[in-house]
Scaffold this motif. Sequence first.
Motif: not given
Length: 45
Positions: A21-38
Motif C-alpha cells: 500500500f505504501e509503495i502504491r501511494k508513493i508511485k501515485f504521488v510520483l506520477s502526479l508530480l510527473k504530470i504537473v511537471k509536464r
Amino acid sequence: MSMTEKEIDLQMKKALEKVPFEIRKIKFVLSLLKIVKRIKKIFKF
C-alpha cells in the motif's frame, strides 16, 4: 521491551501487509508530480 518470537512474527506480517500500500501511494504521488511537471513545461511557468 522484549517480545516473544510469536509477537515478532505477527509484527513482521503486519508490516509486510502495509508495504504494498505504501509503495502504491508513493508511485501515485510520483506520477502526479510527473504530470504537473509536464503541464508546467507546456505552459512555461
